[in-house]
Structures are given as structure tokens and as C-alpha cells.
Design an enzyme around this catalytic site. Structure first.
Site, short mmCIF file in Angstrom:
data_model
loop_
_atom_site.label_atom_id
_atom_site.label_comp_id
_atom_site.label_asym_id
_atom_site.label_seq_id
_atom_site.Cartn_x
_atom_site.Cartn_y
_atom_site.Cartn_z
N GLU A 3 0.87 5.67 0.13
CA GLU A 3 0.23 6.92 0.13
C GLU A 3 0.95 7.78 -0.54
O GLU A 3 2.29 7.89 -0.53
CB GLU A 3 0.03 7.40 1.77
CG GLU A 3 -0.64 6.54 2.74
CD GLU A 3 -2.06 6.24 2.26
OE1 GLU A 3 -2.74 7.21 1.81
OE2 GLU A 3 -2.53 5.31 2.60
N HIS A 18 -5.90 5.28 5.70
CA HIS A 18 -5.37 6.22 4.93
C HIS A 18 -3.86 6.21 5.39
O HIS A 18 -3.17 7.48 5.09
CB HIS A 18 -5.75 7.56 4.64
CG HIS A 18 -7.34 7.42 4.06
ND1 HIS A 18 -7.49 6.81 2.87
CD2 HIS A 18 -8.53 7.66 4.67
CE1 HIS A 18 -8.73 6.81 2.62
NE2 HIS A 18 -9.58 7.33 3.62
N ASP A 43 0.92 -1.24 0.01
CA ASP A 43 -0.12 -0.13 -0.08
C ASP A 43 0.99 1.20 -0.04
O ASP A 43 1.83 1.24 0.58
CB ASP A 43 -0.99 0.09 1.25
CG ASP A 43 -2.05 1.34 1.04
OD1 ASP A 43 -2.97 0.98 0.27
OD2 ASP A 43 -1.63 2.24 1.63
#
Length: 821
Positions: free
Chosen positions: A9, A145, A7
Site C-alpha cells: 500500500e 486495500h 502487496d
């Protein structure tokens, strides 16, 4: 297999944006073995909205490693591994960019997206958003997030996907593998791998799965299940003593249970109406507990008198509430066994014959999306007990696929169908006949009347909840409605193109019988029908365009296109009406010719050839023929204004013009029919709602329903106050500083103020809010703006007609994730 769950950001989703945080979770042998995470210096300023979303600031990344340093650390993890990500396309794009910047070769291994696997493996899941899935499944996701938290949550989700696939019987994996074999992507590759693994381990699992016609299905033949209603229940107690006993049970189940005077009054009034055979109107304020107010006396009456009671609601929402909440509660506290069934319109149930036909013949109009929907339904079929569309959460064009496999009367083979004893629709009809309480909806109630009472079991007691909609639904079902798209869709079912549609499919089937002398002749007849269908479509388009021109011009100068409506009066017909009648006559003649040819063709083929696949195609064709026949007659009835007691009008929309055209005919007064079908023939009809009276009087609603002409002793009406103390328990706020809406400029100011206002309140309440709009356009303006504003607060925004048009599914999404607006 080893998996690297990834993942990122980032500063945004454009090619110029950079990574600001990476999270990587290694999964080996079904366990998380290693976690790596780090902030990344993007060497650019982080946009403020990204900081609000992630909490990552410029100061936090100032001393963080560079993208090249991070690439060197994670590159070894990516060797001989499969990357897994949630919305993988986004993460892979930034991974490749990172590797390239650091001088590494692009990642060339397999990539799996948990979003697609969630859609396939968990078809009843209300949402595939990472935060929502984590919330539903109780997965720790403390920092949405943020890369590490998102990667860990995704890894947990992936482990559940693996567990799910490992639990599938071999036949289901084989079906899924065959379904996607035309797609040489990583998604298909992994399903194929799981299939081969299962083939090496086991054969058919006859203990845990049910198989029929090479499908995994989770139901026995209907009629095999034992009904609680088959045994006569002997009850010596009175209704009053039973009610007191139930109240004691309520107190044990709910420690905070409080007796409500208004609910008690409703219970006793409903019991009296059922016992004394009179009709009852109950206006019960919010919080009365209407559902239990009629269910308790209805159950006791049904069980003691051996009389079936039908309960009708307006919305599926309320039907689901009764099934999921109220009926299970009563099964805990009601002292005697009972059976309740939910019976919906036929199109809400899967037709197994149609579904089998689709799967076995690779019949998919929109191949990729329809195949995914078919895969979802294969998985769902292995677990569903009801076969209702309400259980599934369709994505994209999934609803379109459902319509092609939904049950319907016209194409049903009944006992000739090999799926008859598994059929979900016939199963629920059988269960309804065995039940004490049958819960249905107003639409099916009136459809049953039109079908000469063949759909619902025989009943003499009817309870109508949400009764303020009863007259409107009656007007709609006892009148006529024809939309432009209804006939177009029927023609598309007949022939979408040279390969898709009932007629091309029939031609394909006949090609397999080329040794039959008449098969070639029939194929030639089918070829000759294609131009006729095109001609009917052209005539229909021309007719609808000219009929649309009858509507008045839209005088609204804003972009919100108001619905256009035009009353059609027989004494003052539009000047174009004679020309329209000629066009309608052409349409009628063309449809009639096509129908006759198709009926004769179908009859000849079915009489000479005996093949189930062919019979199935002919049955579907027959259904479309009957639909076209019905629409043809409705259009004629509208144009000729054949019902003198009806009112006729046209509706349209300036945006979609003739494609939005709707022809409507409705009885001016439905009260005679309501008396004929309900109030004069049923022993008791109980109507309840929170809004039945006008100025504390029931006179208006009684006139509309025809109850004013009944004998006074046959009808009783009561009003029950809400138990809520609104003065102390509710706060009404009316802002006085909002800009007015007069033109496009002020409309933008209003939307801006509205978004800010909702954001402030929603942040304070952490969601748990409903916003009602009178304008669909404004809803769609506010939705994306509010959604972006509430992302940092982890508050979900759900839009009707955006996230889903299905109200009950929106409610489910809201319930599963309380931090919602």
C-alpha cells in the site's frame, strides 16, 4: 518452486510516492507457510484519499519501521523465490525502489502477475479485480486495500491458478507453450516449466480429455447425445391438474412461494390461445412472472401435441435468464421430460475451422493481445459445451480476434469441413430440431425469413417476449443498413497489409506450391489486386466524405455531439446527388471488377490444388467476396432508392464525421410483412411485454403490427396489473436542489452534485444501485469521479461502454458483486 506473494500500500503511484504498508505471503509446496506484514513510515503526509481508501492514517505510521528496516526484514524471503503479485508491475516498481533505498541490489528473479494468469486460465471469469475474484470464489478478503489481506487473497488466487494448470492435459499445455514461445518473458517461462513438468509426469490423458485434430475439446460428435424428445410422452392428465401439481412442487422448492392472480390469468390465456389457434397480446406489469406465464402452457402444449414452439426475445439478457434460471427451474417441477434449446445468431458461435487455421498458422494481427485471446480460447475450448462468445469475457481487443474466428454462412464448408460433427453452430441447430422449445431472438427470427426459413426449425406457434421491440427489429431487418466501417472492414479482411489478410495469406499458401507452373501466375495476379483494393478504399472514402457533407451542420454548441440525421427524399434530392451517383457508380464498377477477378482466381486454384489449408483460406476469401458483393448492392439500392415503399435517410456524428456515416433504408409500414410471415401463417402468435398499450388501449400497437386487419375472433388482448403495491413498496424522490444544465460551467456543477448524491445513497445502500443516464457523455464524466469516491466503501462502479458494452456481462458482474453501482 517457492513463491513470495507481495502487496504494497502506498501514498500513490508516482515516482515520488512512498510505501506505507507491506504484506508478504510465502508459498511452498502448494501451501502458505509464512505471513509477514508491517506498516511503514513513509516520512511524508498520507493523502486524504489514500486514508479513505486504506484506512491508514499518519498517526498509525508515525512509529512504524522505516523503509530501510522493512527491506532488511523481507530481503531474505526474496532469495531463490519467484515473486507473485496482482498487477505486479506496480508492486515491483516499489519493491525495487525500497531495495535501492536500503542499499540492496535490485530483485533480478522471476515475477508472475496473477492478473495475466487469471485472464488466461479462467477465460469465463467476469472480472479479474482482486475483490471481485475473491467474492466469486469465496476467498476471505476482510480488509481490501490493506497489504496483508490483499497478499493473502492473492496467494489463495495463485494457489488456484497452480491447481488449474496442474489439471490441464499435456496437449493443452503444449498448445499454450507454443502460442507464447516468441515472448521470452516470465509468463512464457512459467508455462514452459509447467509443460515440462507435465511431460515428465504423464502422456495424453485419454480418460479425462477429448482430443480432435491436436486440440483439447469438450464435446462429442453432435447427434451422439440422446434426446429426451425421442421418446413419445404419454400424458393422461389435463392442463389444469398438471398446473395444480406444479404449484405444489413450487411450494416445496420455494417455501415462500405465493400464487399470483395475474400470472395465473396469463397462464390460462396463453393456454387458450395455443389450444384455440388465435393470437394474443398480453401486457403484463412488472412482477407478473411473464416468463413462467408463457413457458408453463407452452411446455404442456408442446409435449402433449408434439408441436415445436419458438420463443423469441429482444435481448440476450433475457435468453440467458431463460436458460440459466427459468428452464432449470421447470426441469425440477414440470412432471414430464422436455428439451429446450437456445439458438442465437451464427456469429455468436466459434468456427473451429477458422480457429484451427489461426492457431496453426500463427495468424495474429495484433500479436500480443490476440495471442492472449487465442490462449484464453484454447483453455475455454477444453471446457465449453456451447462455443458461444457470451461465455467468454474478452479483454482489450479480444472481441476483434473473435470476429476473425466467428462462424458465418459465407465461409462455411458444411459437410466438407473436418470439424463438421464438432461444429457448435450445427450442433445447436441439430439440438433445436430435437427440442420441444426453441428460444431465439427477434433478429434471428427475421434473418430466418430472409434465409427462406432455413435457420429455424419449422414451427406454427410463436411467443414473442419484449414484444414492444418487435416492429423496430422488423423494420431494421427488412430494410437496408450500410455503415462506413462495414466496407472498410471487409477490405481489411481481404488485405490489411502485405502480410495480413485473406489475399496475402493465399499468396503465402501458394508459395508452397512453387513447383506448380500456375502458382507463380496466381501470385502475380494477387499482387495486381492490392492496388485495386487501395483504389476502392480511396473511392469509398471520397464517396462517404461527400455523402457526409449532405448532413446538416450540428447546431449544438456544447461538446455533446448530437447525432446528425438527414432524410433523403426522391422528390427533393440534395444538389450534390448527381455527383454522388457518379462516385457510387465508380465504386460499383471497381468492386464488380475486383469480385470477378477474385472469384475466377479462387475457382481456378480450388479446381487444380487439393490442400486443406489452401481450401480453408479460399473459403475465408469467398466469405469476404460475398460480403463485398452484398455491401456493393446495398449501397446501390440506397442511392437508386429502388424500394418505393421504403424511407431513406443518412446518419452521422460530428466527432467522427464521414467515418460515422450510416445509410439506412426502412419499410414505411412493416405490418403487411408481419401479417404475411407470422399472423396469417402461424396458428398462434403470443406477444407479451410490460408496455404494449397506449392509454389503456391496444389500438396503436395492433395497427403497427397489422393485427387490426385480422378477423376479430382471431385476436385477443388483455392487460394484467402488476402484483406489486407501488404505493407501499416503492419511494420516488425528486431532488429540487440540483443545478440546471445550461452551459459547460453549470454542467460541471451538475456532475459534481450528481456524484455526491449518488455517493451518499450508494454508501447507505452499500451499492445495489442502477443509475440511468440519457447522456453517454455525462455517464463517462461521472464514472471515474464516482469510482474514486466509492473505493473506500468497497463499492464497485460498472460503466456501460467503459467496463463492457455487453449488457448481459454487466448484469453478471453486478450479480456476482452486489456491492455495485
Amino acid at each position: 518452486m517457492n513463491f513470495a506473494v507481495l502487496d504494497f500500500e502506498t501514498t500513490g503511484d508516482q515516482s515520488s510516492d512512498q510505501i506505507i504498508e507491506v504484506g508478504l505471503v510465502i508459498v511452498k509446496n502448494g501451501e502458505i507457510t509464512e505471513v509477514f506484514s508491517s506498516l511503514v513510515n513513509p516520512e511524508m503526509e498520507i493523502p486524504s484519499f489514500i486514508t479513505r481508501l486504506t484506512g491508514i492514517t499518519d498517526e498509525m505510521v508515525a512509529a512504524a519501521p522505516s523503509i530501510e528496516q522493512i527491506a532488511e526484514k523481507i530481503a531474505p524471503y526474496l532469495q531463490d523465490t519467484i515473486i507473485v503479485a496482482h498487477n505486479a508491475q506496480f508492486d515491483i516498481k516499489f519493491l525495487q525502489k525500497m531495495l535501492s533505498a536500503a542499499g540492496f541490489l535490485p530483485f533480478s528473479g522471476r515475477v508472475l502477475d496473477t492478473v495475466k494468469f487469471l485472464q488466461l486460465l479462467f477465460p469465463t471469469l467476469s472480472s479479474v479485480k482482486l475483490s471481485v475474484v475473491s467474492s466469486i470464489w469465496g476467498i476471505a478478503h476482510e480488509a481490501p486495500h490493506r497489504a496483508e489481506s490483499d497478499a493473502l487473497a492473492t496467494a489463495d488466487i495463485w494457489l488456484r491458478c497452480l491447481e488449474r494448470m496442474n489439471s490441464f492435459p499435456l496437449l493443452l499445455l503444449q498448445r499454450l507453450s507454443n502460442l507464447f514461445e516468441d515472448y521470452a518473458d516470465d509468463f512464457f517461462w512459467f508455462i514452459q516449466e509447467m509443460r515440462q513438468k507435465k511431460e515428465n509426469q504423464t502422456g495424453l490423458d485419454l480418460e479425462n480429455s477429448r482430443y480432435f485434430r491436436q486440440f483439447v475439446i469438450n464435446v462429442n460428435d453432435w447427434g451422439e447425445e440422446k434426446s429426451q424428445s425421442e421418446q413419445k410422452v404419454i400424458i393422461n392428465e389435463t392442463f389444469t391438474s398438471t398446473l395444480e401439481s406444479m404449484k405444489n412442487s413450487f411450494q416445496q422448492v420455494f417455501p415462500g412461494y405465493v400464487d399470483r392472480a395475474s400470472q395465473n390469468e396469463m397462464i390460462n390465456e396463453v393456454w387458450s390461445a395455443l389450444q384455440e389457434h388465435h393470437h394474443l397480446l398480453v401486457e403484463a406489469g412488472t412482477g407478473t412472472g411473464k416468463s413462467l406465464g408463457y413457458l408453463i402452457p407452452a411446455l404442456f402444449y408442446s409435449v402433449t401435441e408434439n408441436q415445436k414452439i419458438v420463443i423469441s426475445t429482444h435481448t440476450i439478457n433475457l435468453q440467458e435468464q431463460l436458460r440459466e434460471r427459468d428452464i432449470p427451474l421447470l426441469q425440477q417441477v414440470f412432471p414430464y421430460p422436455f428439451q429446450a434449446s437456445i439458438l442465437k445468431g451464427r456469429n455468436h458461435y466459434l468456427c473451429l475451422r477458422k480457429f484451427e487455421h489461426k492457431i496453426n498458422n500463427n495468424d495474429y494481427d495484433n500479436s500480443a493481445e490476440h495471442r492472449l485471446t487465442a490462449g484464453q480460447m484454447l483453455v475455454w475450448l477444453s471446457e465449453t459445451k456451447h462455443g458461444e462468445d457470451e461465455e467468454l469475457h474478452f479483454r482489450h481487443r479480444g472481441k476483434e480476434f473473435w470476429q476473425s474466428v466467428a462462424s458465418d454462412t459465407d465461409s462455411c464448408l458444411n459437410r466438407a469441413c473436418p470439424w463438421f460433427k464438432k461444429c457448435f453452430y450445427h450442433r445447436i441447430k441439430y439440438q433445436a430440431n430435437q427440442s420441444d422449445i426453441v428460444i431465439t431472438n427477434h433478429s434471428l427470427l427475421f434473418t430466418d425469413i430472409q434465409a427462406d426459413n432455413r435457420l429455424l426449425p419449422s414451427y406454427q406457434q410463436l411467443i414473442v417476449d419484449e414484444a414492444h421491440h418487435f416492429e423496430d427489429v422488423a423494420s431494421k431487418h427488412l430494410g437496408i443498413e450500410v455503415h462506413y466501417s462495414a466496407i472498410v472492414n471487409t477490405l481489411i479482411w481481404l488485405m490489411k497489409d502485405s502480410k495480413n489478410g485473406h489475399l496475402p495469406m493465399l499468396r503465402h499458401r501458394l508459395h508452397q506450391f512453387d513447383e506448380n507452373e500456375r502458382a507463380m501466375e496466381w501470385m502475380q495476379q494477387i499482387d495486381a489486386l492490392y492496388p485495386k483494393i487501395i483504389m476502392i478504399k480511396e473511392t469509398w472514402d471520397e464517396f462517404c466524405q461527400q455523402l457526409y457533407d449532405v448532413l446538416p451542420e450540428n447546431i449544438h454548441d456544447d461538446s455533446e455531439k448530437a447525432q446528425q440525421v438527414q432524410r433523403i427524399k426522391s422528390e427533393a434530392l440534395p444538389t450534390e446527388w448527381d455527383q454522388l451517383l457518379v462516385l457510387e457508380d465508380n465504386f460499383y464498377i471497381q468492386c464488380t471488377e475486383l469480385i470477378k477477378i477474385m472469384e475466377k482466381l479462387a475457382s481456378q486454384i480450388s479446381a487444380e490444388l487439393d490442400d486443406f489449408s489452401l481450401l480453408s483460406t479460399l473459403t475465408d476469401l469467398s466469405g469476404s467476396i460475398k460480403e463485398l458483393h452484398s455491401f456493393r448492392d446495398r449501397v446501390r439500392s440506397f442511392m437508386k432508392q429502388s424500394e418505393q415503399t421504403n424511407v431513406y435517410w443518412l446518419e452521422g456524428n460530428a466527432t467522427y464525421r464521414s467515418k460515422s456515416l450510416l445509410m439506412v433504408s426502412s419499410p414505411i409500414d412493416v405490418s403487411p410483412m408481419l401479417r404475411q410471415y407470422f399472423f396469417e401463417t402461424k396458428n398462434s402468435v403470443i406477444l407479451t411485454s410490460a408496455t404494449l398499450s397506449v392509454k389503456k388501449s391496444f389500438q396503436y400497437v395492433m395497427e403497427q403490427l397489422g393485427l387490426d386487419r385480422m378477423e376479430p375472433e382471431k385476436v385477443k388482448a388483455i392487460q394484467l396489473e402488476s402484483p406489486f403495491n407501488y404505493r407501499d413498496q416503492a419511494l420516488v424522490c425528486i431532488p429540487k436542489d440540483f443545478p440546471s444544465v445550461k452551459n459547460a460551467s453549470s454542467n460541471q456543477q451538475f456532475v459534481h452534485s450528481l456524484v455526491n448524491s449518488i455517493k451518499e445513497v450508494a454508501t447507505a445502500t452499500h451499492g445495489r444501485m442502477m443509475v440511468l443516464f440519457t447522456s453517454n457523455k455525462m455517464l463517462k464524466q461521472v464514472y471515474p469521479l464516482l469510482k474514486n469516491e466509492l473505493i473506500p466503501a468497497s463499492i464497485q462502479v460498472l460503466g456501460q461502454g467503459v467496463d463492457s458494452s455487453n449488457r448481459s456481462k454487466l448484469v453478471t458482474l453486478f450479480q456476482q458483486h452486489p456491492a455495485s453501482v
